[in-house]
Design an enzyme around this catalytic site. Structure first.
Site, PDB file in Angstrom:
ATOM      1  N   GLU A   1     100.636  16.651 -65.927  1.00 16.83           N
ATOM      2  CA  GLU A   1      99.811  17.568 -66.708  1.00 16.83           C
ATOM      3  C   GLU A   1      99.234  18.661 -65.820  1.00 16.83           C
ATOM      4  OE1 GLU A   1      98.290  14.902 -70.413  1.00 16.83           O
ATOM      5  OE2 GLU A   1      97.209  14.683 -68.548  1.00 16.83           O
TER       6      GLU A   1
ATOM      7  N   CYS B   1      88.743   7.138 -62.568  1.00 13.49           N
ATOM      8  CA  CYS B   1      89.680   8.241 -62.846  1.00 13.49           C
ATOM      9  C   CYS B   1      90.922   7.739 -63.582  1.00 13.49           C
ATOM     10  CB  CYS B   1      90.075   8.887 -61.524  1.00 13.49           C
ATOM     11  SG  CYS B   1      91.273  10.216 -61.702  1.00 13.49           S
TER      12      CYS B   1
ATOM     13  N   CYS C   1      90.938   5.757 -57.531  1.00 13.52           N
ATOM     14  CA  CYS C   1      89.487   5.792 -57.807  1.00 13.52           C
ATOM     15  C   CYS C   1      89.254   5.119 -59.163  1.00 13.52           C
ATOM     16  CB  CYS C   1      88.978   7.228 -57.834  1.00 13.52           C
ATOM     17  SG  CYS C   1      89.186   8.087 -56.257  1.00 13.52           S
TER      18      CYS C   1
ATOM     19  N   CYS D   1      98.716   9.157 -58.885  1.00 10.61           N
ATOM     20  CA  CYS D   1      97.902   9.351 -57.683  1.00 10.61           C
ATOM     21  C   CYS D   1      97.774   8.023 -56.944  1.00 10.61           C
ATOM     22  CB  CYS D   1      96.510   9.862 -58.070  1.00 10.61           C
ATOM     23  SG  CYS D   1      95.447  10.197 -56.650  1.00 10.61           S
TER      24      CYS D   1
ATOM     25  N   CYS E   1      88.343  16.892 -65.755  1.00 15.41           N
ATOM     26  CA  CYS E   1      88.470  16.161 -64.488  1.00 15.41           C
ATOM     27  C   CYS E   1      88.591  14.671 -64.739  1.00 15.41           C
ATOM     28  CB  CYS E   1      87.220  16.352 -63.643  1.00 15.41           C
ATOM     29  SG  CYS E   1      87.146  17.908 -62.817  1.00 15.41           S
TER      30      CYS E   1
ATOM     31  N   CYS F   1      94.359  24.718 -63.054  1.00 16.01           N
ATOM     32  CA  CYS F   1      94.058  23.462 -62.367  1.00 16.01           C
ATOM     33  C   CYS F   1      95.385  22.716 -62.217  1.00 16.01           C
ATOM     34  CB  CYS F   1      93.053  22.697 -63.219  1.00 16.01           C
ATOM     35  SG  CYS F   1      92.654  21.091 -62.586  1.00 16.01           S
TER      36      CYS F   1
HETATM   37  N1  SAH Z   1      92.452  13.720 -55.426  1.00 19.70           N
HETATM   38  C1  SAH Z   1      91.666  14.923 -55.355  1.00 19.70           C
HETATM   39  C2  SAH Z   1      91.977  15.873 -56.486  1.00 19.70           C
HETATM   40  C3  SAH Z   1      91.569  15.409 -57.864  1.00 19.70           C
HETATM   41  S1  SAH Z   1      90.389  16.518 -58.470  1.00 19.70           S
HETATM   42  C4  SAH Z   1      90.206  14.585 -55.271  1.00 19.70           C
HETATM   43  O1  SAH Z   1      89.881  13.388 -55.293  1.00 19.70           O
HETATM   44  O2  SAH Z   1      89.400  15.461 -55.104  1.00 19.70           O
HETATM   45  C5  SAH Z   1      89.703  15.654 -59.784  1.00 19.70           C
HETATM   46  C6  SAH Z   1      88.197  15.547 -59.642  1.00 19.70           C
HETATM   47  O3  SAH Z   1      87.686  14.851 -60.797  1.00 19.70           O
HETATM   48  C7  SAH Z   1      87.791  14.717 -58.445  1.00 19.70           C
HETATM   49  O4  SAH Z   1      86.570  15.185 -57.946  1.00 19.70           O
HETATM   50  C8  SAH Z   1      87.592  13.357 -59.099  1.00 19.70           C
HETATM   51  O5  SAH Z   1      86.850  12.478 -58.320  1.00 19.70           O
HETATM   52  C9  SAH Z   1      86.914  13.746 -60.377  1.00 19.70           C
HETATM   53  N2  SAH Z   1      86.983  12.726 -61.436  1.00 19.70           N
HETATM   54  C10 SAH Z   1      87.795  11.660 -61.497  1.00 19.70           C
HETATM   55  N3  SAH Z   1      87.579  10.955 -62.633  1.00 19.70           N
HETATM   56  C11 SAH Z   1      86.595  11.613 -63.289  1.00 19.70           C
HETATM   57  C12 SAH Z   1      85.961  11.408 -64.550  1.00 19.70           C
HETATM   58  N4  SAH Z   1      86.303  10.403 -65.340  1.00 19.70           N
HETATM   59  N5  SAH Z   1      85.008  12.276 -64.934  1.00 19.70           N
HETATM   60  C13 SAH Z   1      84.705  13.327 -64.152  1.00 19.70           C
HETATM   61  N6  SAH Z   1      85.277  13.596 -62.971  1.00 19.70           N
HETATM   62  C14 SAH Z   1      86.220  12.734 -62.544  1.00 19.70           C
END
Ligand code: SAH
Length: 345
Positions: free
Chosen positions: A85, A113, A110, A106, A338, A99
């Site tokens: 996506e 996420c 996390c 990934c 995000c 974006c």
């Molecule tokens: N792997 C990279 C790029 C991903 S950016 C990173 O970790 O930065 C996506 C962003 O959204 C990251 O800051 C991630 O931690 C955040 N994110 C992940 N799950 C989320 C959620 N459920 N709600 C809001 N932000 C989230």
């Protein structure tokens, strides 16, 4: 589109070198969606190019728009069938941010996420990464910029995947985006977001010192961070403190610290205290800017902090000399915000 392939094709067909420049400008900078629209070319050449050079390395399966129109998500099908996506958001009037994703799934896992829970399938090639930008450039041209030539367009590596876990392709993609003969983006209009991988951060600082960096910190406590973000087990807060110190000795760019507000998990005053103390311990805390992100609902068991709690948290940081902004969440109704990118799962 593969710019090298185009160059070779034009050479083979005996075209003068200015042709390449003309075509690159029309495709990468103006965002023309087909060679047939490049009116300076002969009909015969246009036809040959259409047949020989694929414009995008994927098929666009689906496009969804949020109800407020500020966010658009596209589902892309790669040539091996992998689904990815990519999102276009308008964080403010006259600005569109693409974006983009750099991996299928990934490997960072996390907990909060949705992309992380897909697991990791493969890296995207540099062409699959830059083609997302090409696709959105075409989309913006077709849908918005005719009406508004003032529009700004920038790029954030905040889609699926961890940029420094696919650094070879990501750095090639950055070179193409910055190449004045190709996309010609300014470094400052590009941001890379990372979970925190020291080697990548320091290499970026050396090779692309003006590209913006965002760090997904989310917890200023090793025990909690390792629990919810396994990447912390190999690169903990102490290691990252050293990394940021080195980073600031290489470049004086502002770093964005991402902090997703999870109700009852990392949103207490004690958490804010730890965050402020940790950021100050790095030094140069005037260069660290906290973005407080609302948790976007996934199928995971977390809830967003209340608006009131986010304000209390923010005020605490500010009173302690740390700059903080509450980031508007865009695209959650199309699962395009995000942490919500899960390629249709
Ligand atoms: N792997 C990279 C790029 C991903 S950016 C990173 O970790 O930065 C996506 C962003 O959204 C990251 O800051 C991630 O931690 C955040 N994110 C992940 N799950 C989320 C959620 N459920 N709600 C809001 N932000 C989230």
């Amino acid at each position: 589109m593969d710019a090298e392939k185009l160059e070779k094709f034009l050479q083979k067909n005996g075209q003068p070198s200015f042709r390449l420049k003309q075509i690159n400008q029309a495709i990468f900078q103006k965002g023309l969606a087909t060679f047939s629209e490049v009116s300076t070319l002969s009909k015969d050449l246009r036809q040959k190019l259409e047949n020989e050079i694929p414009m995008l390395s994927f098929e666009v399966e689906k496009i969804l728009q949020s109800s407020d129109g500020d966010s658009i998500k596209a589902l892309l099908k790669m040539s091996d069938g992998a689904l990815v996506e990519t999102v276009l958001i308008s964080p403010k009037t006259d600005l569109w941010s693409a974006c983009i994703s750099c991996q299928v799934g990934c490997p960072m896992s996390c907990e909060f996420c949705a992309t992380g829970s897909l697991g990791f399938r493969r890296n995207l090639t540099f062409e699959e990464i830059t083609d997302q930008v090409l696709f959105w450039r075409q989309y913006v041209r077709e849908n918005f910029s005719a009406k508004n030539p003032q529009l700004k367009f920038n790029i954030v590596y905040m889609g699926m995947g961890e940029p420094f876990a696919n650094w070879e392709n990501v750095q090639k993609s950055l070179k193409i985006l910055l190449d004045e003969n190709l996309f010609d983006f300014a470094s400052r209009s590009i941001s890379v977001s990372t979970v925190g991988i020291s080697d990548g951060i320091l290499d970026l600082a050396q090779k692309f010192p003006q590209v913006n960096l965002a760090w997904s910190l989310h917890f200023a406590d090793d025990e909690k961070r390792s629990k919810y973000m396994p990447a912390n087990r190999s690169e903990n807060l102490e290691k990252m403190r050293e990394t940021w110190r080195k980073y600031f000795s290489l470049t004086r760019r502002k770093v964005f610290v991402e902090y997703v507000m999870l109700k009852g998990v990392n949103d207490s005053i004690e958490d804010a205290q730890k965050l402020a103390a940790y950021l100050k311990s790095i030094g140069n805390s005037q260069l660290l800017h906290v973005n407080l992100i609302n948790y976007n609902e996934t199928f995971k068991n977390f809830s967003p902090s209340s608006k009131k709690q986010v304000q209390i948290f923010k005020q605490f940081l500010e009173k302690n000399g740390i700059k903080a902004t509450v980031r508007k969440s865009l695209g959650s109704d199309i699962q395009g915000a995000c942490g919500q990118l899960a390629a249709g799962k």
